[in-house]
Design an enzyme around this catalytic site. Structure first.
Site, PDB file in Angstrom:
ATOM      1  N   HIS A 186       0.811  -1.209   0.000  1.00 37.77           N
ATOM      2  CA  HIS A 186       0.000   0.000   0.000  1.00 37.77           C
ATOM      3  C   HIS A 186       0.849   1.266   0.000  1.00 37.77           C
ATOM      4  CE1 HIS A 186      -3.181  -2.912   0.750  1.00 37.77           C
ATOM      5  NE2 HIS A 186      -3.900  -2.045   0.069  1.00 37.77           N
ATOM      6  N   GLU A 198     -11.233 -10.860  -4.512  1.00 30.44           N
ATOM      7  CA  GLU A 198      -9.828 -10.729  -4.100  1.00 30.44           C
ATOM      8  C   GLU A 198      -9.254 -12.037  -3.577  1.00 30.44           C
ATOM      9  OE1 GLU A 198      -8.934  -6.605  -2.395  1.00 30.44           O
ATOM     10  OE2 GLU A 198     -10.678  -7.254  -1.275  1.00 30.44           O
ATOM     11  N   ASP A 246      -4.728  -8.229  -4.329  1.00 31.38           N
ATOM     12  CA  ASP A 246      -4.922  -9.304  -3.358  1.00 31.38           C
ATOM     13  C   ASP A 246      -5.186 -10.631  -4.038  1.00 31.38           C
ATOM     14  OD1 ASP A 246      -4.490  -8.306  -0.759  1.00 31.38           O
ATOM     15  OD2 ASP A 246      -6.252  -7.031  -1.009  1.00 31.38           O
ATOM     16  N   CYS A 286      -9.912  -3.105 -10.263  1.00 31.84           N
ATOM     17  CA  CYS A 286      -9.448  -1.911  -9.550  1.00 31.84           C
ATOM     18  C   CYS A 286      -8.079  -2.126  -8.913  1.00 31.84           C
ATOM     19  CB  CYS A 286     -10.463  -1.469  -8.499  1.00 31.84           C
ATOM     20  SG  CYS A 286     -10.712  -2.679  -7.199  1.00 31.84           S
TER      21      CYS A 286
HETATM   22  C1  PEP Z   1      -6.698  -4.996  -4.610  1.00 33.04           C
HETATM   23  O1  PEP Z   1      -6.495  -5.848  -3.740  1.00 33.04           O
HETATM   24  O2  PEP Z   1      -6.417  -5.172  -5.817  1.00 33.04           O
HETATM   25  C2  PEP Z   1      -7.300  -3.700  -4.258  1.00 33.04           C
HETATM   26  C3  PEP Z   1      -7.639  -2.830  -5.167  1.00 33.04           C
HETATM   27  O3  PEP Z   1      -7.420  -3.414  -2.928  1.00 33.04           O
HETATM   28  P1  PEP Z   1      -6.171  -2.937  -2.043  1.00 33.04           P
HETATM   29  O4  PEP Z   1      -5.001  -2.728  -2.945  1.00 33.04           O
HETATM   30  O5  PEP Z   1      -6.556  -1.689  -1.332  1.00 33.04           O
HETATM   31  O6  PEP Z   1      -5.992  -4.105  -1.116  1.00 33.04           O
HETATM   32 MG    MG Z   2      -7.348  -5.558  -1.802  1.00 31.75          MG
END
Ligand code: PEP
Ligand code: MG
Length: 589
Positions: free
Chosen positions: A213, A456, A480, A527
């Site tokens: 992140h 995910e 994920d 996403c």
């Molecule tokens: C993902 O897991 O691809 C996602 C968009 O969520 P995050 O990156 O916030 O875990």
């Molecule tokens: Mg995620």
């Protein structure tokens, strides 16, 4: 001497500037530039902080002197003497003045910077006793910082952000007006948010993976970053000149004039490319064969919304609401605060849809004390995302109420992260119903929301029919999905080479999710970071994807890919990539 450090390329572009080393424990110290007229004021603040600590020590020494020799621990006396000596050390005082006068750092930043410089010297000492004095130095710095609390003067945010564009012409001189790049062992995503003000032109961290992140926030800030650079924070020294090559994942320390000129040239190229792409801003994202493609933004905070609109997004595909919950020492935002934040995002998007994801803390997005997530053995497999929400239903209902209320101000979709079980789906839907009933009872207005689930966890991708019975849309969180399919901790640089979006198993899960949604006429988007990776745009289009959500800085580059392709010619090729033992080899064909 010029040398280079290799890490992972996570946020594109080139930054050239001086290193600012920040110890992990010091990241929460305010970093801002002061106006030149306030130099004297800042030096006085440090002096007053230091004097307060000196007085405190004198008082302690006095009370010790009143005790009988038997009651006086010798070590304590010696320790206080050492602390006094360190506080009066010329190098500390002169160094702090230097950073304030020459660099216009605020007092706290100057103090912790000098702490880093002197701390290094202690680390290198042969004598063990002297080496251990570093912890005394840290203690007194801590006390001076505390004494200075409450005396902060207003920041001059982003004073130097504007300099980003002129870095190419940089001369290695000592003027105050040089870009700064941050070097740290580790930064949490909430630390990164603090730096969103634009003080730093680039980042380097020792730890972290491509889709950690921290890396995601760096990308959203659209500044060059390298993570997983292992020993960078030990090899780089305060104030060293650095080049960060965010495309190659390389940090060049103390570059020679020839290298500098070469990177200055590359930097200008990057700026030219960006200028060219900006012409696509108002061009609709439609393929050569007339397929409309939705390009959405991922945002972390409500005030990112106007930037998303400016970047050409046609909505927010992922608002990571957990950033409202992090870095607050566990004090959760109440319903009103959340409602205001979600409403701000909705209004900021000016009628375009906003997908608000319910809170996804845990794993590499810790809440901070008193939540002790770090104590779990496998945080990525632990109490994270929807599991965390369902473990505290009243907290979750507070968030649901706030989102439903914000939906009265514009189109909102609600997205639930990390679902894997039918029981979780049922509990979530029941709590949403409960939130609606409560709002009705309380006479508070709220709006309609479409409900979506994130795919995910492989388990979710393997039970799509169940998911589609309960949800209006799906959003594939590839970050994920890859992590859990391949059992690769996305934040761990030591297994980063195994983190592979093109692994056949990952592609199969992504392809099946898209196909099932398309077959059932339900919308689906990606996403995760795959959506903003231009090398994967054609493949995702070929697999039938028509909605991509990414950090806003990538939107125009992805649009350029969309404009160039004919999806009718991509289908067969995408199918062969999907069937291949080694999809990578098919990608170029
Ligand atoms: C993902 O897991 O691809 C996602 C968009 O969520 P995050 O990156 O916030 O875990
Ligand atoms: Mg995620």
């Amino acid at each position: 001497m010029t040398f280079s450090i290799h890490g992972l390329a996570v946020a594109r572009g080139i930054a050239i500037g001086r290193a600012v080393l920040v110890a992990a424990s010091r990241v929460d110290v305010a970093h801002y530039f002061i106006d030149a007229s306030l130099v004297g004021n800042e030096i006085d603040r440090v002096r007053r902080g230091r004097n307060a600590v000196v007085d405190e020590i004198h008082r302690l020494q006095h009370s010790i002197s009143l005790m009988g020799p038997k009651d006086t621990p010798h070590e304590l006396k010696a320790l206080l003497d050492v602390h006094l000596m360190l506080l009066q050390d010329e190098e500390l005082i002169e160094g702090v003045k230097h950073w304030i006068k020459e660099r216009l750092y605020n007092a706290e930043w100057a103090l912790t910077t000098q702490l880093e410089v002197i701390g290094r010297q202690f680390d290198e000492m042969e004598d063990e006793y002297l080496r251990e004095r570093k912890s005394d130095l840290e203690q007194i710095t801590e006390r001076v910082l505390r004494a200075m609390q409450g005396e902060t003067v207003p920041a001059i945010p982003a004073l130097r952000a504007a300099r980003k564009s002129s870095q190419a012409d940089l001369q290695l001189d000592d003027t105050v007006d040089v870009p700064l790049v941050l070097v740290a062992h580790e930064l949490s995503p909430s630390d990164m948010l603090q730096f969103k003000q634009g003080v730093f032109a680039g980042f380097v961290t020792d730890v972290g993976g491509k889709t950690s992140h921290t890396a995601i926030v760096a990308r959203s800030m659209d500044i060059p970053a390298v993570v997983g650079a292992r020993t960078a924070s030990q090899l780089v020294r305060q104030d060293d000149w650095l080049i960060i090559d965010g495309d190659a994942g390389v940090v060049i320390v103390d570059p020679s004039p020839i290298i500098l000129a070469e990177y200055g040239f590359k930097q200008r190229q990057v700026e030219l490319d960006r200028g060219r792409l900006s012409r696509l801003l108002n061009t609709p994202a439609v393929t050569l064969d007339g397929q409309k493609v939705e390009l959405l933004a991922n945002i972390e905070m409500p005030d990112d919304a106007p930037g998303a609109v400016r970047a050409g997004a046609v909505g927010v595909g992922l608002f990571r609401s957990e950033f409202l919950f992090m870095g607050r020492q566990g004090k959760l935002p109440d319903e009103e605060e959340q409602y205001r934040a979600y409403r701000q995002a909705v209004e900021g998007m000016q009628g375009l849809p906003v997908t608000i994801r319910t809170v996804d803390v845990g794993a590499d997005k810790p809440m901070g004390s008193p939540y002790k997530e770090e104590s779990h053995l496998n945080p990525a497999l632990g109490l994270r995302a929807i599991r965390w929400s369902l473990a505290d239903p009243s907290m979750f209902v507070t968030q649901l109420r706030a989102i439903l209320r914000a939906a009265a101000h514009g189109p909102v979709q609600m997205l639930v992260p990390m679902l894997a079980h039918l029981s979780e789906i049922r509990q979530t839907l029941a709590l949403i119903e409960q939130a609606r009933a409560e709002l009705r009872r309380d006479g508070l207005s709220f709006g309609p929301v479409e409900l979506g689930a994130m795919i995910e966890i492989p388990a979710a991708a393997l039970m799509l029919k169940t998911f589609l019975k309960h949800f209006d849309f799906l959003s594939i969180g590839t970050n994920d999905l890859i992590q859990y399919t391949l059992a690769i901790d996305r934040a761990d640089e030591s297994v980063a080479h195994l983190y592979d979006p093109l692994h056949p198993a990952v592609l199969r899960l992504v392809a099946d999710t898209i196909a099932e949604c398309n077959a059932q006429g339900k919308s689906v988007s990606v996403c995760g970071e795959m959506a903003g990776d231009t090398s994967l745009t054609r493949l995702l289009l070929g697999l039938g994807l028509r909605s991509f959500s990414m950090h806003p800085a990538q939107i125009l580059a992805v649009k350029q890919e969309v404009l160039r392709v004919d999806t009718s010619q991509l289908r067969g090729w995408a199918e062969s990539v999907l069937q291949a033992d080694d999809p990578q080899t098919f990608m170029a064909s």
